[in-house]
Write a protein that holds these residues in place. Structure first.
Motif, PDB file in Angstrom:
ATOM      1  N   LYS A   1       0.471  -5.398   6.115  1.00 11.42           N
ATOM      2  CA  LYS A   1       0.889  -5.134   4.732  1.00 11.42           C
ATOM      3  C   LYS A   1       2.197  -5.859   4.396  1.00 11.42           C
ATOM      4  O   LYS A   1       3.029  -6.085   5.274  1.00 11.42           O
ATOM      5  CB  LYS A   1       1.028  -3.623   4.517  1.00 11.42           C
ATOM      6  CG  LYS A   1      -0.325  -2.912   4.620  1.00 11.42           C
ATOM      7  CD  LYS A   1      -0.266  -1.472   4.208  1.00 11.42           C
ATOM      8  CE  LYS A   1       0.166  -0.548   5.294  1.00 11.42           C
ATOM      9  NZ  LYS A   1      -0.738  -0.411   6.423  1.00 11.42           N
TER      10      LYS A   1
ATOM     11  N   ASN B   1      -7.758   3.401  -2.832  1.00  9.40           N
ATOM     12  CA  ASN B   1      -7.659   4.646  -2.064  1.00  9.40           C
ATOM     13  C   ASN B   1      -7.436   5.858  -2.988  1.00  9.40           C
ATOM     14  O   ASN B   1      -7.449   6.995  -2.529  1.00  9.40           O
ATOM     15  CB  ASN B   1      -6.565   4.564  -0.995  1.00  9.40           C
ATOM     16  CG  ASN B   1      -5.166   4.410  -1.565  1.00  9.40           C
ATOM     17  OD1 ASN B   1      -4.904   4.733  -2.721  1.00  9.40           O
ATOM     18  ND2 ASN B   1      -4.243   3.917  -0.745  1.00  9.40           N
TER      19      ASN B   1
ATOM     20  N   CYS C   1      -5.667   1.021   9.952  1.00  8.69           N
ATOM     21  CA  CYS C   1      -5.583  -0.092   8.987  1.00  8.69           C
ATOM     22  C   CYS C   1      -5.524  -1.441   9.703  1.00  8.69           C
ATOM     23  O   CYS C   1      -4.779  -1.616  10.650  1.00  8.69           O
ATOM     24  CB  CYS C   1      -4.332   0.076   8.132  1.00  8.69           C
ATOM     25  SG  CYS C   1      -4.191  -1.179   6.857  1.00  8.69           S
TER      26      CYS C   1
ATOM     27  N   CYS D   1      -2.516   4.320   6.932  1.00  5.17           N
ATOM     28  CA  CYS D   1      -3.652   4.769   7.759  1.00  5.17           C
ATOM     29  C   CYS D   1      -3.545   4.159   9.156  1.00  5.17           C
ATOM     30  O   CYS D   1      -3.215   2.980   9.299  1.00  5.17           O
ATOM     31  CB  CYS D   1      -4.961   4.367   7.104  1.00  5.17           C
ATOM     32  SG  CYS D   1      -5.080   4.927   5.394  1.00  5.17           S
TER      33      CYS D   1
ATOM     34  N   CYS E   1       0.836  -1.195   0.000  1.00  3.97           N
ATOM     35  CA  CYS E   1       0.000   0.000   0.000  1.00  3.97           C
ATOM     36  C   CYS E   1       0.875   1.250   0.000  1.00  3.97           C
ATOM     37  O   CYS E   1       1.964   1.250   0.568  1.00  3.97           O
ATOM     38  CB  CYS E   1      -0.927   0.008   1.213  1.00  3.97           C
ATOM     39  SG  CYS E   1      -2.132   1.354   1.113  1.00  3.97           S
TER      40      CYS E   1
ATOM     41  N   ARG F   1      -6.270   8.799   7.984  1.00  5.22           N
ATOM     42  CA  ARG F   1      -5.773   8.346   6.683  1.00  5.22           C
ATOM     43  C   ARG F   1      -4.537   9.181   6.351  1.00  5.22           C
ATOM     44  O   ARG F   1      -4.603  10.408   6.261  1.00  5.22           O
ATOM     45  CB  ARG F   1      -6.839   8.492   5.588  1.00  5.22           C
ATOM     46  CG  ARG F   1      -8.097   7.690   5.874  1.00  5.22           C
ATOM     47  CD  ARG F   1      -8.975   7.521   4.652  1.00  5.22           C
ATOM     48  NE  ARG F   1      -8.399   6.594   3.707  1.00  5.22           N
ATOM     49  CZ  ARG F   1      -8.541   5.262   3.766  1.00  5.22           C
ATOM     50  NH1 ARG F   1      -9.251   4.717   4.721  1.00  5.22           N
ATOM     51  NH2 ARG F   1      -7.965   4.481   2.885  1.00  5.22           N
TER      52      ARG F   1
ATOM     53  N   ALA G   1      -0.189   3.990   1.342  1.00  4.50           N
ATOM     54  CA  ALA G   1      -0.675   4.808   2.460  1.00  4.50           C
ATOM     55  C   ALA G   1      -0.309   4.127   3.776  1.00  4.50           C
ATOM     56  O   ALA G   1       0.194   2.996   3.796  1.00  4.50           O
ATOM     57  CB  ALA G   1      -2.181   4.997   2.351  1.00  4.50           C
TER      58      ALA G   1
HETATM   59  S1  SF4 Z   1      -6.584   1.345   5.225  1.00  4.04           S
HETATM   60 FE1  SF4 Z   1      -5.056   2.782   4.362  1.00  4.04          FE
HETATM   61  S2  SF4 Z   1      -3.066   1.834   4.808  1.00  4.04           S
HETATM   62 FE2  SF4 Z   1      -4.632   0.227   5.043  1.00  4.04          FE
HETATM   63  S3  SF4 Z   1      -4.714  -0.804   3.073  1.00  4.04           S
HETATM   64 FE3  SF4 Z   1      -6.309   0.785   3.066  1.00  4.04          FE
HETATM   65  S4  SF4 Z   1      -5.342   2.602   2.157  1.00  4.04           S
HETATM   66 FE4  SF4 Z   1      -3.691   1.179   2.758  1.00  4.04          FE
END
Ligand code: SF4
Ligand code: SF4
Ligand code: SF4
Length: 372
Positions: free
Chosen positions: A27, A98, A23, A20, A16, A129, A18
């Motif tokens: 990941k 996203n 989350c 957040c 990802c 976020r 991002a």
């Molecule tokens: S919540 Fe945010 S960090 Fe988690 S997968 Fe989704 S976009 Fe990525």
């Protein structure tokens, strides 16, 4: 699993762009290759044939799907179309992104593979976020720019919003105005946050305080009824609850299905099969098996102890909780298993947002009665 329709949540990557704070994903840079996708799709098609299922809904999620290049999806589309045509199956693809990695290079594949539609996520105010290099303001500015560009290119963008403490403080009127009047979003949904995945300060604050959240949601439903309902603004879960209370149409969110385990299956980039994306990366103990390690998806589902435990939940829940006395048991069924598990550590407890749901059901039933 039987029926004319099968829903598969496919996570082609757990990478990802991002970071957040709420989350629930664990990941990883793992990606599905096109060769693996070919194998996976053939096994899913075998399953559809065995089960006499004609239609497949493929929900593409992550991680973040747009960390893969659009060319990957163009090839994926060809693989899926060929297979579906050979097996005489209908496949509908849905994209959840996203939008942080969006650019015009995605337009063709979004049009051809995803019906020119994307589901995205944004909160108001945005506290949690974040970009991997940048805070909430940078995230929101980039998201707003990319969503605007996508909409200018004719792409329909729907939004899922997660309320936070500040959302409850600013209230429903400002929240609604932000999405509908300022951003021009006419299709959005409110989801409740839960402490999935690794713990942190933000998740320690979940579940949100039920009374305030319930009041906010009812206020939002009222604002929507006054300002958006007759203009075609779709706002979930209120719109579906209205359809239920007014027309008896039981097309409710997954959290209120008889048992979501019968409705969804998720496959991650390594081929692990799980109940849904909320379980996939962070709860390996709930994996059903691995699609690359078995000849048959049907066998994975049939033989899984984890799936059996999830299937038994509604019955065990009723023995332990007060759901049997609830007027809304027929549309709630004890709520979402992952919310229950992540809050209590016990699968067979009712959803921690129970009292919020009751407030919402009562309120929407009342509002629906005024409309009939
Ligand atoms: S919540 Fe945010 S960090 Fe988690 S997968 Fe989704 S976009 Fe990525
Ligand atoms: S576990 Fe919860 S979020 Fe996942 S499909 Fe079931 S109801 Fe939906
Ligand atoms: S609203 Fe609460 S008591 Fe009623 S069925 Fe849902 S979880 Fe159970």
């Amino acid at each position: 699993m039987t029926g004319a329709h099968f829903s598969l949540i496919l996570l082609p990557t757990l990478a990802c762009n991002a970071d957040c704070e709420y989350c629930f994903e664990n990941k990883s840079p793992q990606r599905l290759t096109l060769e693996q996708l070919t194998v996976l799709i053939e096994k899913v098609m075998d399953f559809l044939e065995e089960q006499h299922i004609g239609r497949l809904s493929l929900y593409w999620q992550g991680g973040e799907v747009m960390t893969l290049p659009p060319e990957w999806f163009e090839q994926a589309d060809i693989i899926i179309r060929r297979s579906a045509e050979a097996r005489k199956k209908e496949v509908v693809n849905y994209l959840q992104s996203n939008m942080i990695g969006y650019s015009g290079t995605w337009n063709r594949v979004i049009a051809e593979m995803f019906g020119n539609s994307v589901g995205s996520s944004m909160d108001f105010p945005n506290l949690h976020r974040r970009l991997t290099v940048g805070g909430p303001e940078e995230y929101e500015a980039l998201w707003a720019r990319n969503v605007r560009e996508a909409r200018e290119a004719g792409i329909r963008v729907s939004v899922i919003a997660i309320p936070n403490e500040k959302t409850l403080e600013i209230g429903a009127e400002r929240f609604y105005s932000h999405f509908v009047d300022q951003l021009g979003i006419s299709d959005f949904q409110i989801n409740t946050p839960f402490p999935g995945g690794s713990a942190n300060r933000v998740k320690d604050g979940y579940p949100l305080e039920a009374e305030r959240l319930g009041r906010f949601l009812l206020d939002l439903a009222t604002v929507w009824m006054e300002r958006g309902f007759d203009k075609g603004v779709q706002l979930g879960p209120f719109d579906r609850l209205m359809k239920y209370f007014v027309h008896g149409c039981k097309d409710l969110l997954c959290i209120w299905q008889d048992n979501c385990v019968n409705g969804f299956v998720c496959v991650d980039p390594q081929g692990h099969v799980s109940p849904c994306d909320c379980w996939a990366a962070s709860y390996p103990e709930f994996r059903y098996g691995n699609i690359f390690g078995s000849d048959s998806l049907y066998d994975i589902l049939r033989l899984s102890d984890a799936r059996q435990r999830l299937r038994e939940r509604p019955e065990l829940l009723i023995q332990r909780e007060d759901c049997i006395d609830c007027s809304y048991l027929g549309i709630c069924h004890g709520g979402c298993p992952v919310r229950a598990y992540t809050v209590t550590g016990d699968l067979n407890r009712k959803d921690p947002y129970c009292s919020v749901y009751k407030t919402l059901f009562e309120g929407m039933e009342r509002i629906g009665a005024c409309r009939t």
